[in-house]
Design an enzyme around this catalytic site. Structure first.
Site: not given
Length: 378
Positions: A156-158
């Protein structure tokens, strides 16, 4: 964030052993190499300034007063701190990005979910899991956090390191420390938060002899595969590949171990589900009462039932506190789940129930795709 500074060695790896309080003084003063690197970077910034005329924080008295105070409290070289903050650029787009959506903007879980759970991210997650299987298994053993949660976070983050951010962290943090939008409902609190993050960031770069203008990250100053803010880097980042330094940009092992350690530090309970299914008994439903605590686990299974929330079979057996989590779907009926303390732990990474569900569901989708790939190869 895509450009990494391998931040550290044992100097930063007081991380797992002892998080520095805000008033702590690092042992090391700025080193000549860092000062020269910063001076060179500053000259380059000034060269570009003639073309784009960026606004520098050297012209802001409150920024320079902050620099002097920080240098005194942290026992840092005063001129080094003043130069670092003074050469930071005001980024006009960043304050706008921090403002909440306009009133009347309907939240939509299905739309939000589609942004993070798609074939590209799932395939990248399967590759990441296969390449780091042993590390994920070790993190799960040592910290008690399931591999699919760690995989969900980094995805989700990167997108597993593909999009770590292109903002200079120094510029982003300075902008939010001194120009956080006053229209934000929590402007004072958030300004103080970003000033603390700027302080942590400069302390980290000082201890690691790193040019503070090198690291790239998000518009909020988050860094690396797991998008750690500087204070989280200090408190929770670990040298999980045992190479003598913590590198959340280029070391998947360090990122995996650090995400797991973050959750352990925020109360993750091994073996506990994140949420349970829930339906409503409309005849006795007290929805406003159930939603009042928001995502903070408050109710027992029995008290939820008494207010008209009927848990699934596994949820009825749960002995810990629960929260009724509402996920709006635009003009359609909302979705609901009963979140546990582990669901709440995920929201400590990003204070959003939508974010937590995206992490959970991406991790599950990647696990299912990985299992299907393994089964087909047998």
């Amino acid at each position: 964030m895509k450009k990494t500074a391998p931040w550290t060695t044992a100097a930063i790896f007081l991380i797992a052993a002892c998080a520095l309080p805000a008033s702590a003084k690092p042992e090391n003063q700025p080193k000549p190499a860092a000062q020269k690197a910063h001076a060179k970077a500053g000259q380059a910034h000034q060269g570009r300034a003639s073309a784009k005329a960026p606004v520098l924080y050297a012209s802001r008295p409150e920024a320079m007063d902050f620099a002097d105070d920080l240098a005194t409290r942290r026992d840092l070289d005063r001129e080094w701190v003043r130069q670092a903050i003074g050469q930071a650029h005001f980024l006009p787009q960043v304050p706008r990005l921090m403002l909440p959506p306009a009133k009347g903007t309907a939240k939509n879980w299905r739309v939000y979910r589609s942004r993070f759970i798609d074939p590209i991210r799932i395939r990248a997650g399967v590759r990441f899991w296969q390449e780091n299987q042993a590390t994920l298994e070790r993190a799960e053993r040592e910290f008690g956090v399931p591999a699919e949660i760690i995989v969900g976070i980094i995805g989700v983050e990167t997108i597993y390191g593909q999009q770590m951010g292109t903002f200079r962290v120094m510029d982003a943090l300075a902008t939010l420390a001194f120009d956080f939008p006053s229209a934000h409902p929590r402007a004072k609190e958030r300004t103080e938060f970003f000033r603390r993050e700027l302080e942590q960031f400069l302390s980290l770069t000082n201890r690691s002899n790193t040019d503070p203008f090198e690291p790239r990250g998000s518009y909020a100053g988050a860094m690396g595969l797991g998008q750690f803010m500087p204070s989280s880097w200090v408190r929770y980042a670990v040298d999980f590949d045992s190479d003598g330094r913590v590198d959340l940009f280029k070391s998947p092992a360090d990122a995996i171990g650090s995400v797991a350690n973050y959750f352990r530090g925020h109360g993750w309970t091994p073996g506990m589900p994140t949420h349970f299914g829930v339906q409503f008994d409309n005849a006795r439903l007290q929805l406003d009462d159930l939603l009042a605590p928001d995502i903070l686990p408050t109710f027992s299974a029995a008290s939820m039932l008494a207010k008209g929330a009927v848990l699934d079979a596994q949820g009825v057996q749960h002995t810990g506190p629960l929260a009724l989590v509402e996920l709006q779907n635009g003009n359609d009926a909302p979705s609901y789940v009963a979140g546990t303390e582990n669901f709440y732990a995920i929201t400590r990474y990003n204070w959003s129930s939508y974010y937590a569900m995206a992490v959970i569901e991406l991790g599950r989708e990647v696990a299912a795709a990985r299992n299907a790939t393994l089964a087909s190869s047998r």
